[in-house]
Design a protein around this motif. Sequence first.
Motif, short mmCIF file in Angstrom:
data_model
loop_
_atom_site.label_atom_id
_atom_site.label_comp_id
_atom_site.label_asym_id
_atom_site.label_seq_id
_atom_site.Cartn_x
_atom_site.Cartn_y
_atom_site.Cartn_z
N LEU A 126 41.45 46.66 48.48
CA LEU A 126 40.73 47.03 47.28
C LEU A 126 41.50 46.69 46.01
CD1 LEU A 126 39.45 50.56 48.27
CD2 LEU A 126 38.09 48.50 47.99
N THR A 127 42.80 46.90 46.04
CA THR A 127 43.53 46.83 44.79
C THR A 127 44.23 45.51 44.54
OG1 THR A 127 45.44 47.82 45.85
CG2 THR A 127 43.97 49.30 44.70
N GLN A 128 44.50 44.75 45.60
CA GLN A 128 45.30 43.56 45.34
C GLN A 128 44.55 42.48 44.60
OE1 GLN A 128 47.31 42.31 48.88
NE2 GLN A 128 48.83 43.92 48.67
N GLY A 129 43.21 42.56 44.62
CA GLY A 129 42.44 41.57 43.88
C GLY A 129 42.45 41.82 42.39
N GLY A 130 43.04 42.89 41.96
CA GLY A 130 43.15 43.14 40.53
C GLY A 130 41.90 43.73 39.90
N PHE A 901 54.82 36.14 52.52
CA PHE A 901 53.72 35.69 51.67
C PHE A 901 52.39 36.05 52.29
CE2 PHE A 901 57.18 32.92 50.44
CZ PHE A 901 57.05 32.89 49.05
N SER A 902 51.44 36.37 51.45
CA SER A 902 50.09 36.44 51.99
C SER A 902 49.11 35.91 50.97
CB SER A 902 49.76 37.85 52.46
OG SER A 902 49.39 38.63 51.39
N LEU A 903 48.17 35.14 51.51
CA LEU A 903 47.17 34.48 50.69
C LEU A 903 45.82 34.98 51.14
CD1 LEU A 903 46.41 32.06 48.74
CD2 LEU A 903 46.20 30.70 50.84
N TYR A 904 44.96 35.24 50.19
CA TYR A 904 43.63 35.78 50.53
C TYR A 904 42.61 35.11 49.62
CZ TYR A 904 39.95 39.36 50.97
OH TYR A 904 38.77 40.02 51.19
N ARG A 986 34.93 34.85 44.69
CA ARG A 986 34.99 36.23 44.21
C ARG A 986 36.42 36.69 44.01
NH1 ARG A 986 31.19 39.29 41.85
NH2 ARG A 986 29.65 38.38 43.24
N GLU A 987 37.27 36.26 44.90
CA GLU A 987 38.62 36.80 44.85
C GLU A 987 39.60 35.81 45.47
OE1 GLU A 987 38.51 40.92 46.10
OE2 GLU A 987 40.63 40.84 46.58
N ALA A 988 40.72 35.61 44.84
CA ALA A 988 41.79 34.81 45.43
C ALA A 988 43.09 35.45 45.00
CB ALA A 988 41.73 33.37 44.93
N ARG A 989 44.01 35.57 45.93
CA ARG A 989 45.27 36.20 45.56
C ARG A 989 46.40 35.73 46.46
NH1 ARG A 989 42.58 41.10 48.33
NH2 ARG A 989 43.88 41.29 50.16
N GLY A 1010 52.56 39.56 42.95
CA GLY A 1010 51.42 38.74 43.32
C GLY A 1010 50.70 38.19 42.11
N VAL A 1011 49.93 37.16 42.39
CA VAL A 1011 48.99 36.68 41.36
C VAL A 1011 47.59 36.81 41.96
CG1 VAL A 1011 50.55 35.12 40.18
CG2 VAL A 1011 49.29 34.30 42.16
N PHE A 1012 46.62 37.03 41.12
CA PHE A 1012 45.27 37.22 41.64
C PHE A 1012 44.26 36.69 40.64
CE2 PHE A 1012 44.17 40.41 38.61
CZ PHE A 1012 45.36 41.07 38.34
N GLY A 1013 43.08 36.47 41.15
CA GLY A 1013 41.98 36.12 40.26
C GLY A 1013 40.72 36.66 40.87
N ASN A 1014 39.79 37.11 40.03
CA ASN A 1014 38.47 37.40 40.60
C ASN A 1014 37.36 36.85 39.74
OD1 ASN A 1014 37.78 39.68 38.83
ND2 ASN A 1014 39.45 40.71 39.93
#
Lengths: 1061, 487
Positions: A126-130, A901-904, A986-989, A1010-1014
Motif C-alpha cells: 500500500l505504501t511503497q507506491g507513494g 533490491f526490489s522492483l514493482y 499505475r505504479e512503478a517503484r 526507494g523511488v516510486f511513481g504512480n
Amino acid sequence: MLAVFLWSGLQIAMAQGRPVKGQVLDDKGEGIPGASVQVKGTTVGTITDVDGNFSLEVPDDQNTLVINAIGFASQEVLAGDGDNALSVRLTTTNTQLTETVVTAQAIRREKRSLGYSTTQIGSDELTQGGSISPINSLTGKVAGVNITSTSNTPGASSRIVLRGGSSLTGNNQALIVVDGVIINNNNVGTTGNIGNLSNQVDYGNRGNDINPDDIESVTVLKGPAATALYGSKGSNGAIMITTKKGKRREGISKTEIEFNTSYTVSSILKFPDFQNEYGQGNIYEGIFDDRRENFSWGEPFNNQLRPWGQIIDGQQRVKPYSALPDNVRNFFDYGKAWNNNIAINGGTENTAFRLSLNALNSTSIFPGKDYNKYSVNFNGNADLSNKFYASISVNYSKINSDLPGFGQGDASIIDNLYQTPRDIPIRELRDLNNKFNSMEYLDENGVSTYGFYGAYAKNPYWTLENFTNRNKVDRVYGNVTFGYKPLEWLRIEDRIAVDAYSDRRYQSAAKLNSVAADHSLTWLDQTSPGRYSEHLINVGNIYNDLMITASKNFANDFNATVLLGHNIQQERTDATYSSTNEDGGLVVPGFYDLSNSNGKNLAINGNTLIRRVGIYLDASLGYRNMLFLGFSGRNDWSSTVEKSYFYPSVNASFVFSELFPETLRNGIWNYGKLRASYGRVGNDAPAYQWYQTYGAAVLNGDFGSTIFPFTGVPGFTYNNRVYNPNLKPEFSSEFEIGTEQSFFNDRIRLDFAYYSKRSEDQIVPVSLPFSSGFTSIIVNAGLVTNKGIELSARFVPVRTRSVRWELFGTFTKNTNLVEEIYPGTNQIAVGNAINGMSVVAAVGKPYGTFFTNAYQRTPDGRIIVDSVSGIPLKTSGSQLFGTYLPKWQASWGTSVAYKGFSLYVLFDMKKGGQFFSRTRDIMAFVGTSEETGNRDAQIWPNSVYLGSDGQYHTNTTEYQPYFFYTSQASRPGEYQLVDASFVKLREARLSYNVPAKWLNHTPFGNLSVGVFGNNLFLWTPDENKYSDPELNSNGASNLQGFEFSASPSVRSWGFNLKLTF
Amino acid sequence: MKYIMNKLLFPLVVVGVVAGTGCKKFRDVNVDPNNAADVSVELLLPAAQADIAQVYGGKLQIIGSVWSQYWTQNPNASQYRELDQYQPDASFASNAWDEPYSGALKDLDQIIKKAGTKTNYAAIAKILKGYTYQLITDQFGDAPFTEALKGDEGITSPKYDSQETIYNGIIALVTEGRDELNGESAAPGSDDLIYHGDLALWQKFANTLLLKIYMRLSERNPSLAQSGIAALEATEIGFLDEGEGAEIHYINEAGNFNPLYSEMNNAVIGGIQNLIASKTVIDSMLSNEDPRIGVFFTPVGGNFVALEQGFFNTSSPAASYATPSPAVGGDADQDASAEAPVKLLTTYESQFLQAEAVARGWLTGDAAELFTKGIIFNMSEYGLGEEDITTYLDNAYWAQFPTSGTTEDQIRHIITQKWFSMCGNQGIEAWSEWRRTGYPEFFTISRASRIGNQFPVRLPYPDDESSNNLNFPGQKLVTDKVWWDAN
C-alpha cells in the motif's frame, strides 16, 4: 516525549553485548535472504543478507533469538556465547494453509475457513507506491474492485465500488471499516445554486483521511455474505483496514521507532490536444484583429510581429503571431508533497502501544494552492488482572487547505486556460502589478480599470489569488474496548466507537467592476458580483457493540465458534450552508463575510439524525480443518423504516486438497478449495421520508431566482417530493461460488469467483412528471442486477536464493443491468442534467447511462444534415447512450527481488464506457482543440438531407466547421461523449533494503530507500484527445464520468526513505 | 445442542425483546427538522403569485418577446440562438412547464384544500389556477388538467386532457372563483402581492381573464365565446380599468429582482446582454413615430439600431444595437431594470379585449373609444406625457381606428396596436394573439430558421414528461398548431 523515546531507543540499541553470527537456511540448505533475526524480548534485531547470513550484538543478559521469514515457520534458537556461527534451518509453511484474514467485526479468521471471496493487501504494497490515498493505493490490486481516482492529487476524491453499483440513488461505495469500526466515507458536495455548476471544488471523501502509514493490512470483503454483520451499511461490501499496533514483548519495556519520509513531485498527466495553426481572432465574422477575443478563430499563424492586448497610455505590447504549443502547460507549477511519518511502538508482556505522527505538506500544480494534513494515531492495549482486558485506539487528523475551483465560470482556472487563444503567452500574465496584466488598477481618475488582454476572460493568475476555497477539517475517530474472558473459550467484549468530524468550507470570489483601459475597440466591462459562502458540516457517529464469543473444539474433529452481538448506531449530521446573495454578490469588494451580502443571504440547513439497533449472530463450524460452514443473521430496527427486518447469510468452504495424498499436496497441487456463499442484506431509508413538508419559497428561473421573503412578505411552498410512511426496508441478495488453488510449490496461485447479485425493492426517489405537481416520489421500487467474474492469478517463474520474480494480474467483468424501476418511469436521474446532459439509470440499460440529444440519423444510421448549411441536425428530445461503467477491467504487473533490491510495476486498464467531456465542447467553441484545426469547408461524412420529396438524398453541401463548432446550440449532447477506455501505468517503484551488516554499527535497525511513481503513463483511444477519463466533476458520488471542466489528474513520482531504530 | 440453546439462544431472545420494544422511543426521531410540517394559506398565496410572475416575466417573456419579434439574439453571445433558430430543445422551455405545475399550481391547490373558512383565499386560488393553466395550454397545447397535481394522491402519471377540456375547465374554475369571492369573509392583506386583498378588483380580474379566455376561442368556437362574453357583461362587474392592472412589483435587491433582469444578472450569465432590439418592431415603431420606442428600448448613441430577426451571424458588434429598456426589465446594465413590474393582466389589454369583443358584436360599447383608451392607458402607464400621446393618436397609422372598416380591419388594428403595447412586457400574450389572429402581418422569418419558411407555433414538451409519464402522448413539432389556433 518524542525525544525521550528516541533517546531510550538509541540507548537500547547501543547496549553492550556479545557479537553473534550465523546463517538462516531453508529446508534445502539454501540461505534465506531477508529473514528477521531478533533477540527475544528486545528490539535488537537484524535482517539476513542475500546469502542468509547475519550478525548482531546480543545483549549480555539475553540468550534467545527469534527467526522469522515469510513462508517459513517462526523458530527460536539459543544465541550461545558467540564463539560459533549459528546455522538455523527453517521449515516452510504453505502460506495458504495458515493465512488469516480480518473479517466482519474485526474477527480474524483462517482464510481457508471462509466460504466467500477475500483479498488481503499488506502494508508495503500500500505504501511503497507513494500514494497518500489509502483507497487509490488499492487500484489494480484486487479483482472485482472498481476504483476511480479522479485527479489523484492530495485530498482528492476517489470512489471505490465492489462488484458494480446496485443502488439506484443511494450509496454504492464500499463500507470502510477500521479495526472493526465503521468509518465515515462521506463525499459531500457543496450546494447552492452555482455551487453545482460554476464553482466546483473537490473537497475529497473522508475515507481518504486515513493515513496509509498506519495501516497494517487491508482486507477486501466483496459480498453481503461477508458483511452481513454490518447490517445495511455493509450491503456494498467492505474495506477492512487493520491498523498497526504495538508489539507485546516479554521482559522489560522496549520501544522501537520507525521513520518514513517521502517527497513527491507531480504534474498533469494528460492535456487536451491543441491546434497550433490559428490564433486569436474571429475572421469568420469579418474581424481580423480582435484583441479582445478568447476565440482562436483568427488568421493562420504567420510568425510576424503583431501587437496584442490593450493600448494603455499609448503603449501596446508586441509579439510574433505564432503558436505557443505549451502556453497552457506553462501555466502550471509542479505539485510537491512532503510526507513525514514517525511511529513509536513499544510493549511489555501485558501492554503494548503505538503512537504515530504524520505530516503531509503539499502544494498544488495550481500556483499558490495547497493541501496540508496532520494526524496523530494512538493504539494501546493491556491485559488487566482478573481476566479483563482493554484497548483504546484514537486518531485525530487535521486538514488545512486552499483548493482550486473547477467547472464553468469565473472561478474555474481550467475552463479559462483551455479557452486561451493559441498565441497568448499565459505565463507572462503572472505579474499582476503590470498594467497589461491587471484586472483592477485605478486609473488617473480613480476608476477601476483592467489592462488584461481579453474582454471575455479573466487573468487566471488574478483568479488564483482572488478566488479561494479554504477547507478545514478536524476529525477524531477511535474506539475503546473492554473485554472479559472468564473461560479460555469464552469472551465478552464491549466496544464503543466514535467518529466525529467538523468540515468547514469557506469560499470567496472577488467582486470586480472594471472598465477597459483601451477605448480603441468596444471593450466590455469586466464584472463579477463576488461571493462568500460558508458550508459547515458537523458529523458525529456513535456505534456500540456488545459481543459474546465462544469458540470450542469438541469431539476431536470439530471446532465451533459462535458470536452473538448487540449493536447501537447513532448517526448525526448538522450542516449549514450560507452564502451572500448568489446574484447580488458582495457589497464591499475584498471583504469576505456573510454580512457583506448584496441582497438576501441564502441559508440552508441540512440536519439529520438516524438511529438503529441491531442484534446479530455469527456462527461457524469446522470439521477436520477441511470443511467449514458459516451462518450469520441479523435483525435491525431503524428510525427510518417502521418495521424491523431480518437478514441471513450462509457460506461453506471445502478444502478438498486435504483429501489429496501427501505427495500430490507437497508437489504439483498444493492447495485447493471450493467455496460458496449466499447472503442477503437489508437496508433502511434515508432520514425524513415519511411526512410531507413545506419550505421557504425559492422560485427558480433558468438562472436567477426569487427568494422569499419577497419585498418583506414571507412565503412558503409545498415541497416537491411525495413522501411515504409505508416504506419497507430494501434488500439485496448475492450468490457467489469460487475457488482458490495453488500449484508447483506455490509458484502458481489462482483465485476465481462468479457472483450474481440482485438488489430489489429499493428505497428510491422515482422521478415524476412535473404535471403530477411533484418531482419525485419515494417508494420501494426497482431491480438492479450485477453478474460477474473475478480472476486473480500469481505466477513465480523464478525463485532462487537471490532472485524472486513474480507476475500477477487480475481480471474483472461485471455486467450491470437496471431491470425495473417503477410503473411509468423508464429512468431515474443519477445526477442533475447540465448542458442538456444527464446520467440516468434506465430500464434495460446499465446503471449510469448518458441521456442527451443526438445527431438525427436515418434508419440505416446515416447523419441527416440541414440542406442549406450542411450541418447535422439534432434530435429535439434526448436518447440513451453508453454508460460510464467499463465493460471489463484488468490489471497486470511484475515484481523482481534481487538481493536487497526490489522492483514493482503495475498496469491497470478499463475497457469500454463513455465519459462526458465539457472540455471537448468548450475547446471546440473557442477553436483551440486539435479537431478545430481543420477549417476547410467540407462535407459531413456519410450524410444525407431530407428532400422536399420526403426522401433522403446523399448530401453534397459542404459545411463550414466554424459554424458547427461555434454554435453550441446546434451541436447535440452526443458530441460531448467520448470513449472512456484507458490503460495506465499505475505504479512503478524500485527500492533498496540496506543490508543489515552495513547497519550493525549504526543505531538503525532497518533502512530502505526507494523511488516510486504512480499514474505515470496513460494510453487512451485516438478518439480521446481531451482528458484522463477518470476525471470527474462530482467527486465520489454516483454521478461519474462527468468531466465538467474538472480537475486534471496528475502523474507523480518521488523518493522515500524508511528507517527504524 | 441443548447447551447452545440454553446458553446462547436464550440471551439472544432476551436481547431481541429489549431491542424491539425498549428502543421504540430511541428510534422515534424521523421528523424532518429542516422543513415545516404545516403552514397557513397566508404563506402559500404570495409564493404562488410570485411563481406565476417568475415564469410569465422570465422564461415566457423571453420566448414570447423573441417570437413576437420585439427582441433577437445578440451576435456576440449565444444564450437564445435556438429560439431564433426555431428549434428549442425539449429542455429549453421546461421551466415554463415545470415551475408552474410543481410550484404555483400545486400551492394554489394546497390553498384550496386548506382554506376552510378563509373562502376568499380559495376563490383567489381558483382564479389564479385558471390563469396559470391557460399559460400552460396556450404554449404547450394538450396537458394534464383533470388528473394533474395529484402525485400525493397516487396519480403519478396524469393523463393529458385536450386543450378544449382545459379551456372548459378553466372557464368553470375562474367563474367559480369569481362567484365565491365574498366581502363578509376575511380578505387577504399584504400577503396578496397583486391586489392586497381588494376583492372587487379580484372580481374584475376574473372577468377580464374570462374575457381573454373566451376571446382566445374566437376562431375555434366563436359561439361559446359570444355567449360567454354576454354572460360576463350580464354580471355588471365590468373589466379592469385605469390603475387596476394586475402587477407584481420588484425591488433592486438580489433575490427580489424582476425575473427577466435576474435571468441576466446572476453569477452564471454575469450581466451579458443577450437580447437586443429586433428590426421588426423597431422599423414599425419608427415609421409610426411611436414614442414608446424610447420607453421599451435603450438607444445606443441616441439611435435605435436594430438587428434583423435571427441575424446573429453578422459582423457588427452587439454593443451597436439598441437593447430592451429598464422599463421592461430588459437592460442588463441598468439597475432600474431590477424594479420593472411583471404585468400579468393589464388595463390596456382589458381595453383591447373589450374593443375586439365590441367589434365582433359580442359586447356593447364603443370599439374606437376602447381602442383609444387602450393606447392611452399603455402610454401613460409607461410615463409618456399627454403631448406625446396626442401626437401619436393624431398621426400614427396604427392609432387610427377604422370605424367604418370591416370587422377584420378593426381586429387587425386592435391586435397590432395591442402588439405594440405589449412590447417586452407581455411578450407571451402578444405571441398567442399573433397565433390566434395572424396580426401583426409583418413578421419575418428568422434569418437563423432551421425549419425553413415557417414560424414556430408551440413549445416542445419537456423531457421529464416523456421519460416519466406513462400517459405522455408523444412529442410535438414546433410547427404543430394548438387546438384554438384555427386560422
